[in-house]
Design a protein around this motif. Structure first.
Motif, PDB file in Angstrom:
ATOM      1  N   CYS A   1       0.840  -1.204   0.000  1.00 50.55           N
ATOM      2  CA  CYS A   1       0.000   0.000   0.000  1.00 50.55           C
ATOM      3  C   CYS A   1       0.869   1.245   0.000  1.00 50.55           C
ATOM      4  N   ASP A   2       0.295   2.338  -0.480  1.00 49.82           N
ATOM      5  CA  ASP A   2       0.982   3.620  -0.444  1.00 49.82           C
ATOM      6  C   ASP A   2       0.907   4.189   0.972  1.00 49.82           C
ATOM      7  N   ILE A   3       2.027   4.693   1.482  1.00 54.21           N
ATOM      8  CA  ILE A   3       2.084   5.242   2.833  1.00 54.21           C
ATOM      9  C   ILE A   3       2.296   6.747   2.747  1.00 54.21           C
ATOM     10  N   TYR A   4       1.399   7.494   3.389  1.00 56.38           N
ATOM     11  CA  TYR A   4       1.509   8.943   3.449  1.00 56.38           C
ATOM     12  C   TYR A   4       1.730   9.366   4.895  1.00 56.38           C
ATOM     13  N   ASP A   5       2.345  10.515   5.075  1.00 56.81           N
ATOM     14  CA  ASP A   5       2.803  10.937   6.399  1.00 56.81           C
ATOM     15  C   ASP A   5       1.947  12.054   6.980  1.00 56.81           C
ATOM     16  N   MET A   6       1.855  12.062   8.292  1.00 55.88           N
ATOM     17  CA  MET A   6       1.152  13.093   9.034  1.00 55.88           C
ATOM     18  C   MET A   6       2.087  13.582  10.148  1.00 55.88           C
ATOM     19  N   ILE A   7       2.304  14.891  10.254  1.00 52.04           N
ATOM     20  CA  ILE A   7       3.174  15.452  11.283  1.00 52.04           C
ATOM     21  C   ILE A   7       2.371  15.723  12.549  1.00 52.04           C
ATOM     22  N   ARG A   8       2.777  15.133  13.660  1.00 56.17           N
ATOM     23  CA  ARG A   8       2.099  15.351  14.934  1.00 56.17           C
ATOM     24  C   ARG A   8       2.815  16.485  15.685  1.00 56.17           C
ATOM     25  N   ILE A   9       2.084  17.559  15.948  1.00 57.03           N
ATOM     26  CA  ILE A   9       2.686  18.743  16.562  1.00 57.03           C
ATOM     27  C   ILE A   9       3.390  18.401  17.864  1.00 57.03           C
ATOM     28  N   GLU A  10       2.673  17.764  18.772  1.00 61.21           N
ATOM     29  CA  GLU A  10       3.181  17.593  20.127  1.00 61.21           C
ATOM     30  C   GLU A  10       4.375  16.652  20.179  1.00 61.21           C
ATOM     31  N   THR A  11       4.325  15.552  19.431  1.00 60.90           N
ATOM     32  CA  THR A  11       5.457  14.633  19.423  1.00 60.90           C
ATOM     33  C   THR A  11       6.675  15.282  18.785  1.00 60.90           C
ATOM     34  N   THR A  12       6.457  16.072  17.754  1.00 63.33           N
ATOM     35  CA  THR A  12       7.567  16.769  17.111  1.00 63.33           C
ATOM     36  C   THR A  12       8.252  17.707  18.094  1.00 63.33           C
TER      37      THR A  12
END
Length: 382
Positions: A126-137
């Motif tokens: 499957c194609d994997i797309y990314d999501m940036i998590r503010i707090e973890t970053t």
């Protein structure tokens, strides 16, 4: 009966999965609870439903025991993890996933080797797309005790810019509502700076002493989502018990944020359908042009709750604003189970609406394809 079993799926809310993060007790896979030593998960409806789904997949008799099913599942995963993931994802027809690489929230983050295991297993199927998590970053990847507020903002902006440039990044998200609630204030730079310097320590504070800084970062994340023309996810409703205070997670508390000019320029996704506040989430999506919702968590961890919650969303929310999501993470099984189960729910519920004369069969088929696939492709620009 309508049949959506052949429709390809985009899991619009998921997390990486790796065998090294699986609990020894497999029943943990179907609960969001983070209590240690909690032993009642095998009595959850969601867990029992997953066992039945495995009996279908492995062609086991219906009277096969829990131990037999779990041992076969574990043996199949351990013998060849890539083939195991391929088996599950092809069975459910999952062709893409939007993965929050900030998972897990608590404890240490995934190692580079663990990320590679995930990508090697999921990438071919499957194609994997990314999501940036503010707090973890902020907390895990950027924060140092000698960091000034200005340093943090600059580091965060640089991180987002680099991530968008080098990854298939489709959004920014916030989960801080589980710790502070989601009634966020548009905090001034100076107030956020003062709070950062006096309270922020790079981890969630149970007393919410760092709420001003956290609020500021939510609005700043919205600014960056608008700048890079990507979506913005907001965690609402259930999640991460016992940290989550459900009294502070009603999507209605997004009123101030949604009525800012900034929010009107960004695609905002209310995740988990706001459960147990499904009507509220649906109403916001129905009345704000840039607001959408997914049904994640209700379909993976809450037994048959999605059958009632989906009707709420379907009745109130425009059908081109509803997306499938599993909130699966840690186990490949969760997305697989959720996709197969939800396809059956879609068939049964939409058939009921066709029988009652609410929709034509043609339109019901269109709704099913939109929710499982097309809406996520459009909203996240996949």
């Amino acid at each position: 009966m309508l049949d959506f079993s052949h429709i390809p799926v985009v899991d619009a809310h998921a997390h990486p999965f790796v065998p090294t993060r699986e609990k020894a007790d497999y029943s943990y896979a179907y609960s969001m609870c983070v209590h240690k030593g909690f032993g009642d998960f095998r009595y959850l409806t969601s867990y029992r439903m997953a066992l039945q789904e495995y009996k279908r997949l492995f062609q086991l008799p219906n009277d096969a025991s829990e131990i037999q099913v779990v041992e076969l599942r574990n043996r199949t995963a351990q013998e060849d993890y890539k083939s195991f993931v391929k088996l599950l994802y092809e069975d459910a027809g999952i062709e893409a996933m939007i993965s929050d690489f900030g998972f897990p929230i608590t404890g240490e983050g995934l190692t580079a080797d663990e990320f590679k295991v995930f990508e090697d297993a999921a990438g071919p199927v499957c194609d994997i797309y990314d999501m940036i998590r503010i707090e973890t970053t902020c907390d895990r990847y950027l924060y140092r005790y000698d960091m000034s507020f200005e340093d943090m903002i600059n580091a965060f902006d640089s991180y987002v810019e680099e991530h968008v440039r080098t990854h298939k990044t489709v959004g920014i998200k916030t989960v801080v509502g589980y710790y502070t609630g989601i009634k966020w204030e548009a905090v001034s730079y100076e107030k956020a700076k003062k709070n950062f310097e006096s309270a922020y320590r790079g981890k969630y504070l149970p007393g919410r002493e760092d709420k001003a800084f956290r609020d500021y970062m939510v609005y700043h994340g919205l600014e960056l989502a608008e700048k890079y023309r990507i979506a913005f996810q907001i965690h609402t409703g259930v999640g991460d018990p016992p940290a989550c205070d459900l009294r502070l997670m009603n999507p209605n508390d997004l009123y101030e944020l949604l009525n800012t000019g900034l929010a009107s320029k960004t695609k905002i996704v209310i995740v988990h359908a706001g459960f147990p506040y499904g009507y509220e989430a649906a109403f916001l999506a129905a009345n704000y042009p840039g607001v959408y919702t997914d049904i994640s968590s209700t379909v993976s961890y809450l037994g048959r709750a999605v059958e009632g919650e989906f009707r709420k969303i379907l009745d109130v929310c425009p059908h081109n604003k509803i997306m499938f999501g599993s909130d699966g993470g840690g186990y490949a099984d969760q997305s697989w189970f959720a996709a197969n189960y939800f396809k059956r729910v879609l068939s049964e519920v939409l058939q009921e609406y066709v029988t009652d004369g609410c929709f034509t069969e043609t339109y019901a088929n269109k709704i099913g394809k939109m929710i499982l696939h097309d809406n996520a492709v459009r909203v996240y620009q996949l």
